[in-house]
Scaffold this motif. Structure first.
Motif, PDB file in Angstrom:
ATOM      1  N   PRO A  61       0.778  -1.189   0.005  1.00  0.00           N
ATOM      2  CA  PRO A  61       0.011  -0.077  -0.161  1.00  0.00           C
ATOM      3  C   PRO A  61       0.797   1.252  -0.120  1.00  0.00           C
ATOM      4  O   PRO A  61       1.916   1.283   0.687  1.00  0.00           O
ATOM      5  N   SER A 102       0.263   5.413   0.087  1.00  0.00           N
ATOM      6  CA  SER A 102      -0.884   6.459   0.010  1.00  0.00           C
ATOM      7  C   SER A 102      -0.436   7.404  -1.087  1.00  0.00           C
ATOM      8  O   SER A 102       0.787   7.879  -1.062  1.00  0.00           O
ATOM      9  N   GLN A 117      -6.542  -1.578   3.036  1.00  0.00           N
ATOM     10  CA  GLN A 117      -5.843  -1.313   4.305  1.00  0.00           C
ATOM     11  C   GLN A 117      -6.717  -0.004   5.145  1.00  0.00           C
ATOM     12  O   GLN A 117      -7.106   0.919   4.582  1.00  0.00           O
ATOM     13  N   LYS A 166       0.337  -4.801   9.051  1.00  0.00           N
ATOM     14  CA  LYS A 166       1.465  -4.357   8.642  1.00  0.00           C
ATOM     15  C   LYS A 166       2.264  -3.567   9.299  1.00  0.00           C
ATOM     16  O   LYS A 166       1.697  -2.614   9.774  1.00  0.00           O
ATOM     17  N   ASN A 182       9.382  -7.007   3.948  1.00  0.00           N
ATOM     18  CA  ASN A 182       9.425  -5.527   3.282  1.00  0.00           C
ATOM     19  C   ASN A 182      10.376  -4.482   3.669  1.00  0.00           C
ATOM     20  O   ASN A 182      10.785  -4.525   4.875  1.00  0.00           O
ATOM     21  N   ASP A 196      13.305  -2.208   1.035  1.00  0.00           N
ATOM     22  CA  ASP A 196      14.460  -1.988   0.145  1.00  0.00           C
ATOM     23  C   ASP A 196      14.447  -3.234  -0.741  1.00  0.00           C
ATOM     24  O   ASP A 196      15.480  -3.827  -1.212  1.00  0.00           O
ATOM     25  N   ARG A 233       8.361   1.366  -2.591  1.00  0.00           N
ATOM     26  CA  ARG A 233       9.101   2.461  -3.565  1.00  0.00           C
ATOM     27  C   ARG A 233       9.758   2.037  -4.944  1.00  0.00           C
ATOM     28  O   ARG A 233       9.846   2.834  -5.589  1.00  0.00           O
TER      29      ARG A 233
HETATM   30  C1  LIG Z   1       4.628   7.725  -0.459  1.00  0.00           C
HETATM   31  C2  LIG Z   1       4.729   6.475   0.541  1.00  0.00           C
HETATM   32  C3  LIG Z   1       3.302   6.241   0.977  1.00  0.00           C
HETATM   33  C4  LIG Z   1       3.141   5.153   1.791  1.00  0.00           C
HETATM   34  N1  LIG Z   1       1.924   4.687   2.240  1.00  0.00           N
HETATM   35  C5  LIG Z   1       1.629   3.483   2.797  1.00  0.00           C
HETATM   36  C6  LIG Z   1       0.200   3.237   3.316  1.00  0.00           C
HETATM   37  O1  LIG Z   1      -0.629   3.783   2.811  1.00  0.00           O
HETATM   38  N2  LIG Z   1       0.144   2.120   4.147  1.00  0.00           N
HETATM   39  C7  LIG Z   1       1.269   1.404   4.590  1.00  0.00           C
HETATM   40  O2  LIG Z   1       1.004   0.213   5.289  1.00  0.00           O
HETATM   41  N3  LIG Z   1       2.509   1.688   4.086  1.00  0.00           N
HETATM   42  C8  LIG Z   1       2.832   2.838   3.230  1.00  0.00           C
HETATM   43  N4  LIG Z   1       4.185   3.090   2.899  1.00  0.00           N
HETATM   44  C9  LIG Z   1       5.165   2.250   3.376  1.00  0.00           C
HETATM   45  C10 LIG Z   1       5.394   1.079   2.425  1.00  0.00           C
HETATM   46  O3  LIG Z   1       4.317   0.213   2.118  1.00  0.00           O
HETATM   47  C11 LIG Z   1       6.699   0.435   2.692  1.00  0.00           C
HETATM   48  O4  LIG Z   1       6.136  -0.280   3.998  1.00  0.00           O
HETATM   49  C12 LIG Z   1       8.006   1.127   2.822  1.00  0.00           C
HETATM   50  O5  LIG Z   1       8.117   2.036   1.942  1.00  0.00           O
HETATM   51  C13 LIG Z   1       9.004   0.270   3.028  1.00  0.00           C
HETATM   52  O6  LIG Z   1       9.524  -0.426   1.800  1.00  0.00           O
HETATM   53  P1  LIG Z   1      10.606   0.184   0.590  1.00  0.00           P
HETATM   54  O7  LIG Z   1      11.800   0.390   1.458  1.00  0.00           O
HETATM   55  O8  LIG Z   1      10.784  -0.777  -0.279  1.00  0.00           O
HETATM   56  O9  LIG Z   1      10.034   1.349   0.069  1.00  0.00           O
HETATM   57  C14 LIG Z   1       4.409   4.369   2.266  1.00  0.00           C
HETATM   58  C15 LIG Z   1       5.469   4.506   1.772  1.00  0.00           C
HETATM   59  C16 LIG Z   1       5.819   5.752   0.934  1.00  0.00           C
HETATM   60  C17 LIG Z   1       7.007   6.081   0.476  1.00  0.00           C
END
Ligand SMILES: Cc1cc2nc3c(=O)[nH]c(=O)nc-3n(C[C@H](O)[C@H](O)[C@H](O)COP(=O)(O)O)c2cc1C
Length: 352
Positions: A31, A33, A85, A154, A215, A217, A240
């Motif tokens: 997810p 946002s 979510q 989560k 989850n 990186d 990301r």
């Molecule tokens: C712009 C943005 C919005 C996010 N929105 C949510 C969200 O709505 N719900 C959620 O559980 N995590 C949200 N996250 C967290 C991501 O789902 C994820 O857990 C986090 O980015 C770590 O993974 P990564 O290092 O691969 O980016 C958001 C992260 C970013 C950067």
């Protein structure tokens, strides 16, 4: 380069079981946002038709008072598997919101216990629940009682380096009835900085019986494989790494199923995808969609000379036609001239 060991392939060859619900992919789209709306999910599904996806997080208190489904909660009747979510700190509001989500067609309900944003944590939601495990437990119990679909959580590894409680917290969520746990390997204090600490995901995986999704990186197939090897997790969630790149979940999924690396899209193919994204956002949200498209467009325009110039122009588009013309011109130029790395990438090449 990523290689798929036979032990990893075998371990992940069966469907992911979330309670009674089965998913034919071990790779999930997180997810996000402001990003993972119905349009974005449709693009990810082109390349990963079997993967689990999530709506953007929905505020249960807002739903309680407004009693009207916000646009971010809309799901396409054909899109499965899908989780809605929710975030909040009130077990009763969350139970009510979960019932609305099930009516909307959610296959599972996910509770956000990881969001680091002040606006959310100061009201007791998101990652602040890591500091109030008894409230988190009450939430899971209340939602599990309210709906017949599986309930998942989560979360992060802890509030800060001094308060890492992932193992105990995860055990409590499982005991309360959660059917899957996704763990972002950072603390709340880290935000999105520093590295994700996959070793904590491994520790949690060791003690839980429900599936654990890793989850943090996962920016490439190679990272997904390393993470799955190091953590023993039941699946990975890309996040990301999918910004401007809705191909990632499909690439990882394909590799885990076949051991083959798909050829990554070239800059023209990425811009063609950007074009579709822009058009779909316009059709779905009108002018608001164009404003939201600006950031997406700049994420797509990467990896070729003149990309920076294009990003600057896409960041301020006012309407659909303006965006389409810019993208079409860039595609035409790439067709005629081929593509070279961006200037900063060229500098890196020179330095090497
Ligand atoms: C712009 C943005 C919005 C996010 N929105 C949510 C969200 O709505 N719900 C959620 O559980 N995590 C949200 N996250 C967290 C991501 O789902 C994820 O857990 C986090 O980015 C770590 O993974 P990564 O290092 O691969 O980016 C958001 C992260 C970013 C950067």
């Amino acid at each position: 380069m990523a290689t798929l060991s036979s032990s990893l392939k075998d371990r992940l060859s069966t469907p992911l079981k979330i309670g009674s619900f089965e998913v034919n992919s071990r790779v999930l789209q997180s997810p996000l946002s402001g990003v993972t709306d119905l349009v974005f999910r449709r693009l990810v599904r082109r390349y990963a038709p079997n993967s689990m996806m999530y709506t953007e997080m929905v505020n249960a208190t807002g739903l309680h008072y407004v009693k009207q489904l916000p646009k971010i909660m809309e799901i396409d009747p054909n899109e499965r598997p899908i989780s809605i979510q929710l975030f909040d700190c009130r077990p009763d509001f969350l139970a009510e919101a979960a019932q609305m989500a099930v009516q909307e067609g959610a296959d599972t309900i996910d509770i956000n216990m990881g969001c680091p944003v002040n606006k959310i944590t100061k009201n007791g939601g998101g990652s602040s629940l890591l500091r109030q495990p008894e409230v988190a437990e009450a939430i899971v119990r209340s939602v599990v009682q309210a709906v017949s679909v599986p309930v998942t959580v989560k979360t992060r590894i802890g509030w800060s380096d001094k308060e890492i409680n992932a193992v105990e917290f995860a055990q409590r969520m499982e005991a309360a009835g959660a059917q899957m746990l996704t763990l972002h390997g950072r603390t709340r204090a880290q935000g999105y900085n520093g590295s994700a600490r996959w070793e904590w995901i491994a520790k949690v995986k060791e003690v839980l019986s429900i599936p654990v999704i890793a989850n943090g990186d996962i920016f490439s197939v190679d990272a997904a494989v390393r993470c799955l090897e190091q953590t023993g997790a039941d699946g990975v969630m890309c996040s990301r790494g999918t910004l401007g790149y809705p191909f990632l979940v499909g690439e990882v999924d394909h590799f885990l199923k076949t051991g083959e690396l798909l050829t990554p899209p070239n800059p023209i193919e990425r811009l063609e995808c950007a074009r579709d994204h822009l058009q779909m956002l316009w059709e779905y949200k009108g002018e608001r969609g164009i404003r939201q498209a600006r950031k997406h467009m700049t994420w797509y325009a990467k990896g070729f000379l003149y990309a920076a110039e294009l990003r600057g122009k896409l960041a301020v588009i006012e309407n659909l036609d303006q965006g389409l013309v810019l993208i079409d011109q860039a595609i035409e130029r790439l067709r005629q001239q081929g593509w070279q790395p961006e200037e900063d990438e060229m500098l890196q090449l020179v330095e090497v």
